[in-house]
Write a protein that holds these residues in place. Sequence first.
Motif, PDB file in Angstrom:
ATOM      1  N   MET A 252       0.839  -1.181   0.000  1.00  0.00           N
ATOM      2  CA  MET A 252       0.000   0.000   0.000  1.00  0.00           C
ATOM      3  C   MET A 252       0.884   1.244   0.000  1.00  0.00           C
ATOM      4  O   MET A 252       1.833   1.341   0.754  1.00  0.00           O
ATOM      5  CB  MET A 252      -0.914  -0.029   1.223  1.00  0.00           C
ATOM      6  N   GLU A 253       0.515   2.195  -0.838  1.00  0.00           N
ATOM      7  CA  GLU A 253       1.256   3.447  -0.919  1.00  0.00           C
ATOM      8  C   GLU A 253       1.060   4.248   0.364  1.00  0.00           C
ATOM      9  O   GLU A 253      -0.013   4.305   0.932  1.00  0.00           O
ATOM     10  CB  GLU A 253       0.755   4.244  -2.113  1.00  0.00           C
ATOM     11  N   ARG A 254       2.100   4.878   0.839  1.00  0.00           N
ATOM     12  CA  ARG A 254       2.064   5.615   2.113  1.00  0.00           C
ATOM     13  C   ARG A 254       1.960   7.114   1.848  1.00  0.00           C
ATOM     14  O   ARG A 254       2.655   7.655   1.016  1.00  0.00           O
ATOM     15  CB  ARG A 254       3.359   5.295   2.862  1.00  0.00           C
ATOM     16  N   PHE A 255       1.069   7.791   2.551  1.00  0.00           N
ATOM     17  CA  PHE A 255       0.887   9.227   2.410  1.00  0.00           C
ATOM     18  C   PHE A 255       1.043   9.883   3.769  1.00  0.00           C
ATOM     19  O   PHE A 255       0.694   9.313   4.791  1.00  0.00           O
ATOM     20  CB  PHE A 255      -0.514   9.566   1.887  1.00  0.00           C
TER      21      PHE A 255
ATOM     22  N   GLY B 289      -5.813   4.049  -6.258  1.00  0.00           N
ATOM     23  CA  GLY B 289      -5.212   2.754  -6.558  1.00  0.00           C
ATOM     24  C   GLY B 289      -5.243   2.413  -8.029  1.00  0.00           C
ATOM     25  O   GLY B 289      -5.637   3.212  -8.875  1.00  0.00           O
ATOM     26  N   ALA B 290      -4.852   1.186  -8.315  1.00  0.00           N
ATOM     27  CA  ALA B 290      -4.730   0.735  -9.700  1.00  0.00           C
ATOM     28  C   ALA B 290      -6.080   0.666 -10.412  1.00  0.00           C
ATOM     29  O   ALA B 290      -6.177   0.953 -11.588  1.00  0.00           O
ATOM     30  CB  ALA B 290      -4.054  -0.633  -9.738  1.00  0.00           C
ATOM     31  N   ASN B 291      -7.130   0.268  -9.699  1.00  0.00           N
ATOM     32  CA  ASN B 291      -8.460   0.150 -10.284  1.00  0.00           C
ATOM     33  C   ASN B 291      -9.372   1.225  -9.708  1.00  0.00           C
ATOM     34  O   ASN B 291     -10.060   1.003  -8.722  1.00  0.00           O
ATOM     35  CB  ASN B 291      -9.054  -1.231 -10.021  1.00  0.00           C
ATOM     36  N   THR B 292      -9.370   2.391 -10.340  1.00  0.00           N
ATOM     37  CA  THR B 292     -10.209   3.492  -9.873  1.00  0.00           C
ATOM     38  C   THR B 292     -11.671   3.152 -10.096  1.00  0.00           C
ATOM     39  O   THR B 292     -12.059   2.706 -11.171  1.00  0.00           O
ATOM     40  CB  THR B 292      -9.865   4.791 -10.625  1.00  0.00           C
TER      41      THR B 292
ATOM     42  N   SER C 197      -9.398   9.531  -3.794  1.00  0.00           N
ATOM     43  CA  SER C 197      -8.345  10.264  -4.490  1.00  0.00           C
ATOM     44  C   SER C 197      -8.896  11.341  -5.404  1.00  0.00           C
ATOM     45  O   SER C 197      -8.159  12.234  -5.821  1.00  0.00           O
ATOM     46  CB  SER C 197      -7.491   9.311  -5.320  1.00  0.00           C
ATOM     47  N   ALA C 198     -10.184  11.257  -5.729  1.00  0.00           N
ATOM     48  CA  ALA C 198     -10.770  12.224  -6.651  1.00  0.00           C
ATOM     49  C   ALA C 198     -12.252  12.378  -6.353  1.00  0.00           C
ATOM     50  O   ALA C 198     -12.883  11.467  -5.816  1.00  0.00           O
ATOM     51  CB  ALA C 198     -10.580  11.772  -8.091  1.00  0.00           C
ATOM     52  N   ILE C 199     -12.782  13.531  -6.719  1.00  0.00           N
ATOM     53  CA  ILE C 199     -14.202  13.806  -6.570  1.00  0.00           C
ATOM     54  C   ILE C 199     -14.700  14.360  -7.890  1.00  0.00           C
ATOM     55  O   ILE C 199     -14.115  15.290  -8.447  1.00  0.00           O
ATOM     56  CB  ILE C 199     -14.458  14.805  -5.424  1.00  0.00           C
ATOM     57  N   LYS C 200     -15.780  13.785  -8.392  1.00  0.00           N
ATOM     58  CA  LYS C 200     -16.371  14.225  -9.649  1.00  0.00           C
ATOM     59  C   LYS C 200     -17.682  14.944  -9.336  1.00  0.00           C
ATOM     60  O   LYS C 200     -18.512  14.435  -8.580  1.00  0.00           O
ATOM     61  CB  LYS C 200     -16.650  13.017 -10.548  1.00  0.00           C
TER      62      LYS C 200
END
Length: 80
Positions: free
Chosen positions: A1-4, A31-34, A57-60
């Motif tokens: 898991m990527e660390r932030f 992640g890889a599968n948004t 990670s994103a908001i639409k």
Amino acid sequence: MERFEDDEVLNDYVVVKALEDGVNIMGLTRGANTRFHHTEKLDDGEVYIAQFTHTTSAIKVNGKAEIYTKHGKLLSGKTK
């Protein structure tokens, strides 16, 4: 898991103010599968406050709305 760093991810907020009925807000995963993981529907004048997290990670935003971020104010929706 990527660390932030918590300060980098958990302190970013987005405020969305609907300028018409039926504004849709969708949270997208990291992640890889948004994929979509959360949706909200706002009516004219309603305000939604969202926070970026380790999952989001994103908001639409779909519809006419004012969007406030630390980078400034944006307008979404079709212009006539």
